[in-house]
Design a protein around this motif. Structure first.
Motif, mmCIF file in Angstrom:
data_model
loop_
_atom_site.group_PDB
_atom_site.id
_atom_site.type_symbol
_atom_site.label_atom_id
_atom_site.label_comp_id
_atom_site.label_asym_id
_atom_site.label_seq_id
_atom_site.Cartn_x
_atom_site.Cartn_y
_atom_site.Cartn_z
ATOM 1 N N LEU A 104 0.846 -1.187 0.000
ATOM 2 C CA LEU A 104 0.000 0.000 0.000
ATOM 3 C C LEU A 104 0.884 1.240 0.000
ATOM 4 O O LEU A 104 1.852 1.317 0.760
ATOM 5 C CB LEU A 104 -0.908 0.034 1.238
ATOM 6 N N ASP A 105 0.550 2.206 -0.811
ATOM 7 C CA ASP A 105 1.310 3.450 -0.848
ATOM 8 C C ASP A 105 0.832 4.437 0.205
ATOM 9 O O ASP A 105 1.599 5.308 0.630
ATOM 10 C CB ASP A 105 1.197 4.095 -2.235
ATOM 11 N N ALA A 106 -0.431 4.313 0.608
ATOM 12 C CA ALA A 106 -0.979 5.230 1.609
ATOM 13 C C ALA A 106 -2.258 4.632 2.183
ATOM 14 O O ALA A 106 -2.913 3.795 1.547
ATOM 15 C CB ALA A 106 -1.268 6.604 1.008
ATOM 16 N N ALA A 119 -8.710 1.622 10.390
ATOM 17 C CA ALA A 119 -7.542 1.973 9.579
ATOM 18 C C ALA A 119 -6.244 1.743 10.338
ATOM 19 O O ALA A 119 -5.242 1.291 9.765
ATOM 20 C CB ALA A 119 -7.642 3.428 9.133
ATOM 21 N N GLN A 120 -6.251 2.044 11.631
ATOM 22 C CA GLN A 120 -5.046 1.864 12.438
ATOM 23 C C GLN A 120 -4.652 0.395 12.526
ATOM 24 O O GLN A 120 -3.466 0.066 12.579
ATOM 25 C CB GLN A 120 -5.259 2.443 13.838
ATOM 26 N N ALA A 121 -5.649 -0.496 12.517
ATOM 27 C CA ALA A 121 -5.355 -1.930 12.557
ATOM 28 C C ALA A 121 -4.658 -2.385 11.279
ATOM 29 O O ALA A 121 -3.915 -3.368 11.290
ATOM 30 C CB ALA A 121 -6.649 -2.724 12.762
ATOM 31 N N ILE A 122 -4.887 -1.680 10.193
ATOM 32 C CA ILE A 122 -4.194 -1.970 8.927
ATOM 33 C C ILE A 122 -2.813 -1.324 8.932
ATOM 34 O O ILE A 122 -1.827 -1.916 8.493
ATOM 35 C CB ILE A 122 -5.007 -1.443 7.732
ATOM 36 N N GLY A 172 3.762 -0.299 10.041
ATOM 37 C CA GLY A 172 4.472 0.923 10.418
ATOM 38 C C GLY A 172 4.107 2.134 9.589
ATOM 39 O O GLY A 172 4.941 3.033 9.394
ATOM 40 N N MET A 173 2.861 2.193 9.129
ATOM 41 C CA MET A 173 2.429 3.325 8.321
ATOM 42 C C MET A 173 1.535 4.261 9.128
ATOM 43 O O MET A 173 0.973 3.871 10.151
ATOM 44 C CB MET A 173 1.655 2.826 7.082
#
Length: 218
Positions: A48-50, A63-66, A71-72
Motif C-alpha cells: 500500500l502506498d498510503a 484503519a489503524q489496525a491496517i 508501520g504506516m
C-alpha cells in the motif's frame, strides 16, 4: 492506473442495534475490534502506498489496525465521513419513522434533495453527500501518484462509490451488500472509477471458526 481498497469500518454497538450513527462518533465494539484485527492480518502483505480514513473513530480504529503492523501512518480526511443525518442521528430506525414520518418516508424513497430536520449537526442531502464522497475519492487519487491506496470509510460512502462506478442513480433499489470490515476494490484510470471486486470478507471466516471452536470447547 490506481487500485483503491475502499473498506467499511468494523462493527459498532450501534450497528448491531440498528441505531443511526451518521456524524456521531461511535467506537468499534469488541466484535468490530476483532474484525479490524483480522483485516489488518489479511492485508499485511498487500503493498500500500498510503492509508486514508474518515476522521470518525470507528473508521480510524479500523484503519489503524491496517497501518500499525506495517508501520504506516493513517491520513485523516473528513470528506470520507458518513452522511450527516441531522436529527435522525442517535435514533433507532423505528424511532425515526414514528417521530419524523414525512422525513422518514423521503429517506426511504431516496429523495436526493431531501434535507432532514437539524439535530446536533445540520443534515446533508443525498445529492450533497454523494458529490462529497466522489469528489473526495477522486481528489485523493488524482493529487498523488499512488499505485495502490486504502481508504477506510462508512457504509454510505461505499454505496455512493458503488453507484457512481456502476452508473446507478439512487432511484435504483440497493441490491448489493455493504458489509462491515469488507474490502471493496476499485480502479481509477485518471477519469473513471470502476469496480474490480466487491464485498470481500474472506478474512472474517477465521472469526467464525474461532466462535465455533469456543462453542465446541464450551
Amino acid at each position: 492506473m490506481t487500485e483503491i481498497l475502499l473498506i467499511r469500518h468494523g462493527e459498532t454497538a450501534w450497528n448491531a442495534r440498528k441505531r443511526l450513527q451518521g456524524h456521531l462518533d461511535i467506537p468499534l465494539n469488541e466484535e468490530g475490534e476483532r474484525q479490524a484485527a483480522a483485516l489488518g492480518r489479511a492485508l499485511r502483505e498487500q503493498p500500500l502506498d498510503a492509508i486514508f480514513s474518515s476522521d470518525l473513530q470507528r473508521a480510524r480504529q479500523t484503519a489503524q489496525a491496517i497501518a500499525a503492523p506495517r508501520g504506516m501512518e493513517v491520513q485523516l480526511d473528513r470528506g470520507l465521513r458518513e452522511r450527516c443525518y441531522g436529527a435522525f442521528e442517535g435514533m433507532l430506525y423505528g424511532e425515526i419513522s414514528q417521530r419524523f414520518p414525512e422525513a422518514y418516508a423521503a429517506w426511504q424513497a431516496r429523495d436526493i434533495d431531501a434535507r432532514f430536520p437539524q439535530g446536533v449537526h445540520v443534515a446533508e442531502t443525498l445529492r450533497e453527500f454523494a458529490q462529497r464522497v466522489v469528489s473526495t475519492i477522486t481528489r485523493i487519487v488524482s493529487e498523488n501518484a499512488y499505485r495502490r491506496v486504502a481508504m477506510v470509510a462508512h457504509g454510505g460512502v461505499l454505496e455512493c462509490a458503488y453507484r457512481h462506478a456502476q452508473g446507478l442513480g439512487f432511484s435504483h433499489a440497493r441490491d448489493f451488500d455493504i458489509l462491515n470490515a469488507s474490502v471493496n476494490r476499485f480502479t481509477w484510470d485518471g477519469s473513471a472509477l470502476q469496480i474490480a471486486q466487491w464485498g470481500d470478507v474472506a478474512h472474517l471466516q477465521e472469526l467464525e471458526a474461532e466462535a465455533l471452536d469456543e462453542v465446541d470447547r464450551g
